[in-house]
Design a protein around this motif. Structure first.
Motif: not given
Length: 273
Positions: A118-123
Motif C-alpha cells: 500500500m502507499p505509505a500514506a495509507m499504511r
C-alpha cells in the motif's frame, strides 16, 4: 483435567464486532495484599477486515481462516481470565494480516503481503485507525494499574499452530518472558509448576515456541517500564486443544485459571480489591 467447569466454546469473531474491546475500570477480586495489578490483552483475537480494506484481500482471503489470520481460542482465553480475575481487558478482532498489533512500527512483519504494498500514506492511516488506538488503550491500562498498585502483571493471550513448516510443536502451553527480568522468570517458573500440579499430563515449556524477549507488545512495555513495576508474560496455547471436544477445551481453560490463581496467591501477590 476436570470437565465440570463453565460452558464456553470456540467463537469465531463476527464481521460486525468492533476492532477493540475494552473492559476498563475493573479491579481484580483477590483477597490478598493490594500490591499488584493485573491486565489482560489479546492482540490477535479475530480475523475481521474492515470494509474499506476488503479488496486488498482478494488474493489472500483464504489466509484469514488460518493461524496466520488470527490466534484461534486466544480471545476466549483472554475473556475467561478477565472475568475470573475481574481484570481489565483490551482485545482486537481485526486480523493481524491487516496490521499486526504485536509488532513494533518498522518491524518487517508489521504489515502482511496483502498490505505492505500500500502507499505509505495509507499504511500510516492504518496505524492511526487501528494500531495506535489499541496500543494507547493497553498503555493506559498498564500505567493505571501501576499507579494504583505500584506493580502490574500483564498477560497477553495467544495461541500457536500445532505444526509449522513440517515441524510439530512439542508443547501444550508456552510461557514467554524475558529471562533478564527476574520477576518474569520467577512468575513463569512458579506458573509452570502450578500447571504441572493441576494437570501433570500437560507439557509446559518456557520461552517456547518463541523467545519471550522477541519483538512484541510486552517487549515494548519493557523498554518503557522498570522491572519492579512491569511484569509481562505471553501465554501461548497449542491450538490443537481449541479444536478438541468443547468440554476438554473448557477444562484446559479452567486449569489455566486455577494454576494462575495458585501462582499469584503462593507469594501473596494476587491483585486485591
Amino acid at each position: 483435567m476436570s470437565s465440570s467447569h463453565c460452558q464456553a466454546g470456540l467463537v469465531r469473531p463476527s464481521g460486525k464486532r468492533s476492532e477493540s474491546v475494552l473492559l476498563a475500570g475493573q479491579r481484580s477480586g483477590w483477597g490478598g495484599c493490594a500490591r499488584t495489578g493485573l491486565v489482560i490483552s489479546c492482540e490477535h483475537g479475530g480475523n475481521r477486515i474492515p470494509v474499506p480494506y476488503g479488496e486488498l484481500f482478494g488474493a489472500h482471503g483464504a489466509l484469514l481462516d488460518t493461524h496466520r489470520g488470527y490466534d484461534f481460542g486466544a480471545l476466549i482465553m483472554a475473556r475467561v481470565l478477565a472475568r475470573e480475575f475481574a481484570a481489565p481487558l483490551v482485545a482486537s478482532t481485526v486480523s493481524r494480516l491487516l496490521v499486526d498489533l504485536n509488532r513494533s512500527v518498522g518491524h518487517p512483519r508489521l504489515h502482511s503481503e496483502a498490505t505492505r504494498g500500500m502507499p505509505a500514506a495509507m499504511r500510516q492511516q492504518l496505524l492511526q485507525q487501528h494500531y495506535q488506538p489499541y496500543r494507547s488503550q493497553a498503555d493506559h491500562l498498564v500505567r493505571r494499574a501501576i499507579a494504583d498498585y505500584g506493580r502490574v502483571i500483564h498477560i497477553s493471550s495467544h495461541s500457536f499452530t500445532p505444526e509449522l513448516d513440517g515441524t510439530v510443536r512439542n508443547a501444550d502451553i508456552g510461557l514467554l518472558y524475558d529471562p533478564h527480568r527476574p520477576g518474569e522468570a520467577d512468575l513463569c517458573a512458579r506458573w509452570r509448576d502450578s500447571l504441572k500440579a493441576c494437570a501433570p499430563a500437560l507439557t509446559v515449556r518456557r520461552n517456547y515456541p518463541y523467545a519471550g524477549k522477541g519483538d512484541g507488545l510486552t517487549a515494548w512495555f519493557r523498554r518503557h517500564l522498570p522491572p519492579d513495576a512491569y511484569v509481562g508474560i505471553e501465554l501461548e496455547i497449542n491450538q490443537k486443544h481449541v479444536f478438541t471436544p468443547s468440554r476438554r477445551w473448557m477444562a484446559l481453560r479452567q486449569v489455566i485459571v486455577d494454576s494462575l490463581r495458585r501462582t499469584l496467591t503462593s507469594r501473596g501477590e494476587g491483585v486485591a480489591e
